[in-house]
Design an enzyme around this catalytic site. Structure first.
Site, mmCIF file in Angstrom:
data_model
loop_
_atom_site.group_PDB
_atom_site.id
_atom_site.type_symbol
_atom_site.label_atom_id
_atom_site.label_comp_id
_atom_site.label_asym_id
_atom_site.label_seq_id
_atom_site.Cartn_x
_atom_site.Cartn_y
_atom_site.Cartn_z
ATOM 1 C CB CYS A 53 -0.929 -0.011 1.209
ATOM 2 S SG CYS A 53 -1.973 1.439 1.303
ATOM 3 C CB CYS A 55 -0.570 2.583 4.012
ATOM 4 S SG CYS A 55 -1.988 1.873 3.215
ATOM 5 C CG ASP A 56 3.168 1.184 4.386
ATOM 6 O OD1 ASP A 56 2.670 1.658 5.426
ATOM 7 O OD2 ASP A 56 2.997 0.015 4.024
#
Ligand code: NAP
Length: 305
Positions: free
Chosen positions: A131, A134-135
């Site tokens: 992701c 997200c990261d």
């Protein structure tokens, strides 16, 4: 006879549980043996509103579970074996036992596809990620390798160049699957490099990702590529095997819901979260559709009465 059974315990399922419980529908939630969904395998979540310092994925899910329990939602840590949606009440089979319900909320989610390497599994959350949204933030001025050749890979690689100093896209062919416009954007991005005709054979690093071992499928040449992060963008698979042949699915097997609604092709069956969303796939959008499914369930039951 249940008012509502919810299948799944990610942000969509648990939000639906909180809302239906607070509407006095006494929901029963089949969480699955591995409850909590995709956030259980992530670390820091910094984009879920309300947690200004960020929150760990498992902590967020545990908070949602406790909140659902506070309103007496019945959480059952078991997998659903089969469902029968061809008659009313609907039937849900768990551990050989059949439960009957007036309505069903499906929130079984999706899983990011992975290559299936032991090293990839071992280093997930420690440099291996599925992701970018997200990261990506954790890779400021770092080097990233990404595998995939579709729109997701292009979009996520472009997103990652906001942080990373370099993103290498590794693709198993010499032609991308991505749409022309996305290809062009990625190809002209100075921070993106392409490694063609190559597959990742191993993710290198003991405690964290330090590189990937590549094999050129045309020449069989093996090489190592140094990187700090390894991102997978080879597609997602929705968890819809239970519903095939019973609900309308799209060509990628996501459940089709009516526009601006969580209603499926069967009245009384609602779908929320990633199982019906191949586009946004965020915890907050999953929670949002979980809320919609709960409100629609409530209205459906009122109309039936
Ligand atoms: P996708 O279109 O199915 O692409 C998956 C890519 O991963 C393909 O290039 C495929 O290679 C590669 N791949 C699959 N399995 C692999 C494996 N085991 N090893 C190495 N490579 C592998 O998936 P997606 O990119 O996630 O997109 C899903 C859908 O969402 C698509 O319809 C896409 O158009 C849409 N989408 C649109 C946008 C946008 O318009 N902005 C953004 C994201 C997604 P091959 O090409 O060789 O098969």
């Amino acid at each position: 006879m249940e008012n509502v059974i919810i299948i799944g315990s990610g942000p969509a399922g648990l939000t639906a549980a909180i809302y239906t419980a607070r509407a006095n529908l006494n929901p029963m939630v089949f969480e699955g043996y591995q409850y909590g969904g995709q956030l259980m395998t992530t670390t820091e979540i910094e984009n879920f509103p309300g947690f200004e310092e960020g929150i760990q994925g498992p902590d967020l899910m545990s908070g949602m579970r406790e909140q659902a329990k506070r309103f007496q939602a019945r959480l059952v840590q078991k997998d659903v074996e089969s469902v029968n949606l061809s008659q009313l009440p609907f039937q849900v089979v768990v551990d050989g036992e059949t439960y009957e319900t007036k309505t069903l909320i499906i929130a079984t989610g999706a899983n990011a596809k992975m290559l299936g390497l032991p090293s990839e599994k071992r280093l997930i959350g420690r440099g291996v990620s599925t992701c970018a949204t997200c990261d990506g933030f954790f890779y400021r001025e770092k080097e990233i390798a990404m595998v995939g050749g579709g729109d997701s890979a292009m979009e996520e690689a472009i997103f990652l160049t906001k942080f990373a100093s370099k993103v290498s896209i590794i693709h198993r062919r010499d032609q991308l699957r991505a749409s022309k416009i996305m290809q062009e954007r990625a190809l002209k991005n100075p921070k993106i490099a392409f490694v063609w005709n190559s597959v990742v054979e191993d993710v290198l690093g003991a405690e964290k990702v330090e590189g990937v071992r590549l094999r050129n499928v045309k020449t069989n040449e093996v090489s190592a590529l140094r990187c700090d992060g390894f991102f997978l963008a080879i597609g997602h698979a929705p968890n819809t095997a239970l519903f095939e042949g019973q609900l309308e699915l799209d060509e990628q097997k996501y459940i089709i819901t009516k526009p601006k609604s969580t209603a499926t092709s069967v009245p009384g069956v609602f779908a929320a979260g990633d199982v019906q969303d191949s586009k946004y796939r965020q915890a907050i959008t999953a929670a949002g559709t979980g809320c919609m499914a709960a409100l629609e369930t409530e209205r459906y039951l009122e109309a039936q009465e």
